[in-house]
Design a protein around this motif. Structure first.
Motif, PDB file in Angstrom:
ATOM      1  N   LEU A 224       0.745  -1.037   0.014  1.00  0.00           N
ATOM      2  CA  LEU A 224       0.001  -0.011  -0.007  1.00  0.00           C
ATOM      3  C   LEU A 224       0.907   1.016  -0.033  1.00  0.00           C
ATOM      4  N   ASP A 225       0.698   2.121  -0.958  1.00  0.00           N
ATOM      5  CA  ASP A 225       1.537   3.262  -1.105  1.00  0.00           C
ATOM      6  C   ASP A 225       0.431   4.499  -1.060  1.00  0.00           C
ATOM      7  N   VAL A 226       0.252   5.096  -0.150  1.00  0.00           N
ATOM      8  CA  VAL A 226      -0.594   6.109  -0.176  1.00  0.00           C
ATOM      9  C   VAL A 226       0.176   7.623  -0.211  1.00  0.00           C
ATOM     10  N   ARG A 227      -0.139   8.422  -1.447  1.00  0.00           N
ATOM     11  CA  ARG A 227       0.910   9.518  -1.874  1.00  0.00           C
ATOM     12  C   ARG A 227      -0.032  10.675  -1.774  1.00  0.00           C
ATOM     13  N   ASN A 228       0.301  11.610  -0.901  1.00  0.00           N
ATOM     14  CA  ASN A 228      -0.301  13.044  -0.932  1.00  0.00           C
ATOM     15  C   ASN A 228      -1.842  13.049  -0.725  1.00  0.00           C
TER      16      ASN A 228
ATOM     17  N   LEU B 273     -14.235  21.741   4.509  1.00  0.00           N
ATOM     18  CA  LEU B 273     -13.263  21.673   5.335  1.00  0.00           C
ATOM     19  C   LEU B 273     -12.133  20.321   4.754  1.00  0.00           C
ATOM     20  N   ARG B 274     -10.931  20.491   5.110  1.00  0.00           N
ATOM     21  CA  ARG B 274     -10.043  19.514   4.605  1.00  0.00           C
ATOM     22  C   ARG B 274      -9.857  18.558   5.802  1.00  0.00           C
ATOM     23  N   ALA B 275     -10.102  17.343   5.641  1.00  0.00           N
ATOM     24  CA  ALA B 275     -10.237  16.360   6.705  1.00  0.00           C
ATOM     25  C   ALA B 275      -8.776  15.663   6.744  1.00  0.00           C
ATOM     26  N   VAL B 276      -8.484  15.581   5.386  1.00  0.00           N
ATOM     27  CA  VAL B 276      -7.155  14.597   5.277  1.00  0.00           C
ATOM     28  C   VAL B 276      -6.122  15.719   4.182  1.00  0.00           C
ATOM     29  N   ASP B 277      -5.062  15.992   4.681  1.00  0.00           N
ATOM     30  CA  ASP B 277      -4.048  16.898   4.009  1.00  0.00           C
ATOM     31  C   ASP B 277      -2.809  16.614   3.697  1.00  0.00           C
ATOM     32  N   ASP B 278      -2.661  15.920   2.685  1.00  0.00           N
ATOM     33  CA  ASP B 278      -1.405  15.580   1.932  1.00  0.00           C
ATOM     34  C   ASP B 278      -0.717  14.554   2.663  1.00  0.00           C
ATOM     35  N   VAL B 279      -1.564  13.582   3.020  1.00  0.00           N
ATOM     36  CA  VAL B 279      -0.877  12.447   4.015  1.00  0.00           C
ATOM     37  C   VAL B 279      -0.163  11.397   2.975  1.00  0.00           C
ATOM     38  N   SER B 280       0.991  10.959   3.397  1.00  0.00           N
ATOM     39  CA  SER B 280       1.670   9.819   2.749  1.00  0.00           C
ATOM     40  C   SER B 280       2.287   8.818   3.484  1.00  0.00           C
ATOM     41  N   PHE B 281       2.111   7.727   3.413  1.00  0.00           N
ATOM     42  CA  PHE B 281       2.739   6.509   4.050  1.00  0.00           C
ATOM     43  C   PHE B 281       2.836   5.258   3.199  1.00  0.00           C
ATOM     44  N   THR B 282       3.695   4.158   3.517  1.00  0.00           N
ATOM     45  CA  THR B 282       3.746   3.299   2.697  1.00  0.00           C
ATOM     46  C   THR B 282       3.587   1.970   3.632  1.00  0.00           C
ATOM     47  N   LEU B 283       3.157   0.876   3.200  1.00  0.00           N
ATOM     48  CA  LEU B 283       3.007  -0.501   4.003  1.00  0.00           C
ATOM     49  C   LEU B 283       3.252  -1.481   3.203  1.00  0.00           C
TER      50      LEU B 283
ATOM     51  N   ALA C 256     -17.954  13.824   0.993  1.00  0.00           N
ATOM     52  CA  ALA C 256     -16.388  13.838   1.166  1.00  0.00           C
ATOM     53  C   ALA C 256     -15.819  13.581  -0.312  1.00  0.00           C
ATOM     54  N   ARG C 257     -14.785  14.169  -0.851  1.00  0.00           N
ATOM     55  CA  ARG C 257     -14.187  13.713  -2.071  1.00  0.00           C
ATOM     56  C   ARG C 257     -12.663  13.778  -1.906  1.00  0.00           C
ATOM     57  N   ILE C 258     -11.958  12.794  -2.468  1.00  0.00           N
ATOM     58  CA  ILE C 258     -10.522  12.765  -2.516  1.00  0.00           C
ATOM     59  C   ILE C 258     -10.127  13.669  -3.661  1.00  0.00           C
ATOM     60  N   THR C 259      -9.574  14.679  -3.206  1.00  0.00           N
ATOM     61  CA  THR C 259      -9.433  15.816  -4.281  1.00  0.00           C
ATOM     62  C   THR C 259      -7.961  15.970  -4.577  1.00  0.00           C
ATOM     63  N   HIS C 260      -6.888  15.120  -3.861  1.00  0.00           N
ATOM     64  CA  HIS C 260      -5.420  15.001  -4.673  1.00  0.00           C
ATOM     65  C   HIS C 260      -5.062  13.619  -3.989  1.00  0.00           C
ATOM     66  N   GLY C 261      -4.214  13.083  -4.721  1.00  0.00           N
ATOM     67  CA  GLY C 261      -3.150  12.077  -4.113  1.00  0.00           C
ATOM     68  C   GLY C 261      -3.673  10.630  -4.808  1.00  0.00           C
ATOM     69  N   ARG C 262      -2.810   9.621  -4.753  1.00  0.00           N
ATOM     70  CA  ARG C 262      -2.989   8.460  -5.038  1.00  0.00           C
ATOM     71  C   ARG C 262      -3.085   7.471  -4.056  1.00  0.00           C
ATOM     72  N   ILE C 263      -3.672   6.595  -4.220  1.00  0.00           N
ATOM     73  CA  ILE C 263      -3.625   5.074  -3.427  1.00  0.00           C
ATOM     74  C   ILE C 263      -3.402   4.042  -4.122  1.00  0.00           C
ATOM     75  N   TRP C 264      -2.085   3.635  -4.045  1.00  0.00           N
ATOM     76  CA  TRP C 264      -1.506   2.634  -4.741  1.00  0.00           C
ATOM     77  C   TRP C 264      -1.667   1.212  -3.953  1.00  0.00           C
ATOM     78  N   PHE C 265      -2.489   0.426  -4.420  1.00  0.00           N
ATOM     79  CA  PHE C 265      -2.678  -0.871  -3.641  1.00  0.00           C
ATOM     80  C   PHE C 265      -2.234  -1.755  -4.659  1.00  0.00           C
TER      81      PHE C 265
END
Lengths: 331, 306, 327
Positions: free
Chosen positions: C4-8, C20-30, C61-70
């Motif tokens: 799992l690679d969550v990017r921005n 409101l922005r509930a998640v802001d530019d969050v990245s992590f990998t698993l 809610a809407r994902i406005t930026h980023g990628r969730i690579w699974f």
């Protein structure tokens, strides 16, 4: 304090609870009771303890242990079935309505959920001020001044007077609840899981506030919690409850470091701790609701050390070491 | 702690103070009627109807009972806005007279039901146990009966009069009030702030008036408004059937009853009382619905309807 | 390659007049088989992050930026039918309140068997057999009898075992657990934690564990990500994060755990309103170390040099990080 001459008085425990009993009928209405028979939960069954002046007793247990019910019985928020509660020698449970009004002033309660313990239709000034009006007859400007003092004592200020509960965060609400409890200048505070519903960082603020107030005002407290870390932090002594009975009671260090009861040991083993992963030793089974229980130890069904004797007869709380009591046939 | 996506909003809650909360009660009530179009239309209608009922009769030139045989079945005109009936009596005067009767019956019946039902619900829920159980089953029995049929039976037993109509109409709505109050009181009693009030030493009366009642009143207000509407129609249908108020007392139901014989010759005799009845019911329902939506957090929207 | 690679990741809530922005530019990998804890308080965005991965967000809610690579796929761009074949089959999820994911009208056995029939097209008999096997695996006592019981006949802890069984039925490679032990008693919490730990090892499961409780995360996870006010503050091994935190917020959280005989420091102040986030570092209004730069500039992520070769990075967003050699 001017009552120094009452030396015997101050040696007496401030709060003395003897053989407190409360059963709840859970048959589910009169018709069901006729059809299916009476079902009772023995929520609090023969609980006794003492709290000295200026001391904090931590009452620890899981859901169904009877810890909250015990506190509500002491504050007479629930009718007691039997037992005595003595506050500085006065019997609370036998007090008349008039005497009780005076006693209410001495015992105050802080509830778990600050989102429900404050009337949503009252402003802060009124929430705290009512207690002042009832017990000291404060009115108008004098009352307002006193409310501001109380707000400042809990880290809020005059700008919060006119606000309604929903305009505050959880931590601020709990501060208001604490200010309300302090308003009557009580000698005893019963705090029922006062930080459990708060965020971790806010929890620490409120705990620190309570500790600070306690030392500054010389408060005596019964602090109810399911969290061993919290209990260990705030308490001078700890009583561990399970299924409506006290399993073990003693000085905090004794109970936490040299536990005598298998349940206390199990609780300590199930506590996850930072930096010590892999040391959990879960206890099997579920917390028992004491619904029509037998005569023996309430913990027997989950106890790894259970023997036949455990379920056959009542297990009294006895002093095993100095000031350290336990209710267990195996200890 | 972060149980669901809604929590994002509650995490943001601490410093968020909806501005309207800080207004006074009058400002809030006024604001409510100005913001919600339904409530505003309903309120205007209601004010017009109340004015017509209680001031109107003094403004019209004819007595409602004054016959004029030379002017029977006159169609609506400038001299008789709503026309005249079979005895040449002015219909406008009669509709206005009927309005005041309708309001008297409806308000009386709804308040009577409130005055009996609300304390009943409060007391039985406070006592609890068998008293509560038995009362609840009695309430179930009343609800199981068709309301109008019950009203007919009662009005037949008590004879036609305004007071007996009050009782007949109120009787079947008593359980609704009892249940609303019982539900709210039981709900409030469980709230920690009521327990907290006991803990600081509040007396029973103070708890009732300062803590419980303010939280029970809003749902009651909705019920009373909606009950006015139903009481108006029940009264009209009883009088229509000839079981309610009988001549010479004038009521909309009675007017409609008279009118049915002359529907083809003089349709205005049915149209005007019918319209008055419909508009009155509509005004109450609009207001009641708007209040209910306003009080229900699921449908409440700040700044008006959506 | 990371499982799992969550990017921005950025998620916005549209609340009518405001947003409101509930998640802001969050990245992590698993990595496969790894356990990552996401730690945060109310309003930190931890649950919204989890729901974004499952694509189970609130309609506002809407994902406005980023990628969730699974597993090589971007979940953000998958359509609903593709997500349906991923949810429950390749990613399982367990919620805080088990009753929300159990249907009170069906027996728990039927509900778990349905997962097998739907995703793996198994026969009734086979689905039943596998369900009972799964019940044994999650240590439901008397698995066979449990099949025909209804959710209301279970305690909270047992229900949570059922939802874990359902989430793991199809052998997913990732399990997302959102505060699965917050609603249960301490002794039950320990049971569930040790069960999750065991299942994770036995099934070679990657675990994304969301919690407000540092101790629980430290128990179960090898890595942790700390969120505050919708932003990521710090990511690293639990060891590094909890023994030598670089971000003052993490340090404050650790100091919020009461320790006998030590003054309780905690974190002063309260979280800001997400509708009006402060400029610069989100944490600066509550931070004892804040300086003018913190009020102005959003801190970039810094990677602290690895102490041992092969160690995955310890990353933090702070202008003036705490000394790593303390304690």
């Amino acid at each position: 304090m001017m009552e120094a001459l009452g030396a015997t008085d101050s040696n007496l425990p401030l709060l003395r609870v003897r053989d407190l009993v409360k059963y709840f009928d859970v048959s589910g209405g009169a018709f069901r009771r006729l059809l299916y028979g009476r079902r009772t939960v023995q929520a609090v069954d023969g609980v006794s303890f003492e709290v000295a002046r200026g001391e904090t007793l931590g009452l620890v247990g899981e859901s169904g242990s009877g810890k909250s019910t015990t506190a509500k019985l002491i504050a007479r928020l629930l009718p007691v079935m039997s037992g005595d509660v003595l506050l500085a020698g006065r019997d609370i449970l036998k007090a008349s309505t008039n005497e009780m009004k005076a006693l209410r002033k001495d015992i105050q309660f802080v509830f778990q959920d600050p989102f429900s313990s404050l009337n949503p239709r009252m402003r802060t000034e009124m929430i705290i001020g009512r207690a002042l009006s009832i017990h000291f007859g404060f009115r108008g400007e004098a009352r307002r001044e006193r409310v501001v003092q109380l707000l400042e004592r809990v880290g809020l200020s005059a700008q919060h007077l006119e606000r309604y509960p929903h305009e505050f965060s959880g931590g601020q609400r709990q501060r208001i609840a604490v200010a309300r409890a302090l308003a009557t200048e009580p000698s005893l505070i019963l705090a029922d899981e006062p930080v459990s519903s708060l965020d971790v960082s806010i929890q620490a603020q409120v705990l620190a506030l309570l500790q600070d107030l306690r030392t500054r005002l010389g408060l005596t407290m019964v602090f109810i919690t399911h969290d061993l870390n919290v209990a260990e932090y705030v308490s001078d002594r700890i009583a561990v409850m399970y299924g409506g009975k006290i399993m073990e009671e003693g000085a905090t260090d004794d109970v936490m470091q040299r536990p005598l009861h298998p349940y206390t040991k199990a609780l300590l083993d199930t506590r996850p701790r930072i930096g010590h992963p892999g040391q959990l030793r879960p206890l099997e089974g579920e917390p028992a609701v004491p619904l029509n229980p037998g005569p023996g130890c309430r913990f027997a069904s989950r106890c790894p050390l259970r023997i036949a004797e455990c379920t056959e007869q009542a297990v009294p709380l006895v002093e095993k070491r100095m000031g350290h009591n336990v209710a267990c046939v195996r200890s | 702690m972060n149980a669901n996506p809604m929590d994002v909003a509650s995490g943001a809650e601490p410093t968020a103070a909806p501005a309207w909360r800080q207004e006074t009660l009058t400002q809030r009530v006024a604001g409510f009627f100005l913001r919600d179009r339904r409530a505003m239309v309903g309120m205007i209608l209601l004010v017009v109807m109340l004015f017509a009922a209680f001031v109107g009769p003094r403004l019209v030139p004819y007595e409602p009972d004054q016959p004029n045989v030379r002017n029977r079945f006159a169609a609506p005109s400038w001299s008789h806005w709503m026309g005249t009936d079979r005895s040449g009596r002015d219909l406008l005067s009669r509709v206005l007279a009927g309005a005041s009767v309708s309001f008297r019956v409806a308000i009386g019946a709804a308040l009577l039901a409130l005055l009996i039902g609300a304390p009943l619900g409060a007391v039985t829920s406070y006592i609890g146990g068998l008293v509560d159980d038995v009362t609840q089953r009695c309430m179930d029995a009343i609800i199981a009966f068709p309301a109008r049929l019950l009203a007919i039976v009662l009005v037949v037993l008590m004879g036609p009069s305004v007071v007996s109509l009050w009782f007949a109409i109120a009787f079947s709505s008593i359980p609704r009030y009892a249940r609303i109050v019982r539900g709210s009181v039981l709900d409030q009693k469980e709230r920690e702030y009521v327990e907290a009030a006991h803990a600081i030493g509040e007396g029973r009366l103070a708890i009732l008036f300062l803590y419980i009642l303010p939280n029970v009143l809003p749902p009651l207000a909705v019920q009373v408004t909606l009950d006015f509407a139903s009481a108006v129609t029940v009264e009209a249908s009883l009088s229509f059937l000839g079981l309610g108020l009988v001549p010479p007392t004038i009521s909309w139901g009675g007017l409609l009853n008279d009118a049915q014989q002359w529907l083809e010759e003089a349709p205005w005799l049915a149209i005007f009382p019918g319209a008055a009845l419909a508009l009155t019911v509509l005004s109450f329902v609009l207001i009641g619905d708007a209040i209910r939506d306003h009080l229900d957090p699921r449908t409440r929207r700040r700044g008006g309807t959506r | 390659m990371a499982l799992l690679d969550v990017r921005n990741l950025t998620v916005d809530f549209d609340l009518g007049a405001e947003s409101l922005r509930a998640v802001d530019d969050v990245s992590f990998t698993l990595e496969p088989g790894e356990a990552l804890g996401i730690v945060g308080e109310s309003g930190s965005g931890k649950t919204v992050t989890a729901l974004s991965i499952m694509r189970l967000l609130d309609p506002r809610a809407r994902i406005t930026h980023g990628r969730i690579w699974f597993d090589g796929q971007d979940l953000v761009t998958q359509d609903e039918s593709a997500m349906e074949s991923i949810r429950g089959r390749r990613i399982g999820m367990v919620f805080q309140e088990p009753m929300t994911s159990l249907n009170p009208g069906y027996t728990v056995g039927e509900q778990v068997a349905e997962v097998y029939r739907h995703h793996l097209r198994l026969s009734h008999a086979e689905a039943r057999r596998r369900t009972i096997e799964m019940f044994e695996r999650v240590k439901l006592p008397g698995a066979r009898e449990m099949f025909n019981k209804y959710p209301h006949e279970f305690s909270g802890g047992m229900r949570q075992r059922v939802t874990i069984a359902a989430a793991l039925a199809c052998g997913p490679s990732l399990l997302i657990a959102d505060e699965p032990t917050t609603a249960v008693d301490v002794t039950i919490q320990a049971q569930i934690l040790s069960l999750l730990g065991q299942l994770q090892r036995d099934m070679d499961l990657a675990l994304l564990f969301i919690s407000h409780d540092l101790a629980v995360v430290s128990e179960l996870c090898t890595r942790a990500a700390v969120l505050y006010g919708a932003r990521l503050m710090e990511v690293g091994s639990t060891d590094a994060i909890f023994t030598a935190p670089r971000h003052p917020y993490t340090d404050g959280l650790i100091n919020s755990i009461p320790q006998r005989g030590q003054p309780l420091q905690g974190v002063p102040g309260t979280i800001f309103d997400l509708r009006t986030p402060p400029p610069g570092c989100r944490f600066h209004p509550r931070c004892a170390h804040a300086r003018p730069l913190c009020h102005r500039d959003v801190p970039e992520f810094t990677r602290s040099p690895a102490n041992t070769p092969g160690e995955r990075g310890h990353v933090y967003a702070c202008h003036y990080p705490l000394d790593s050699s303390r304690g």
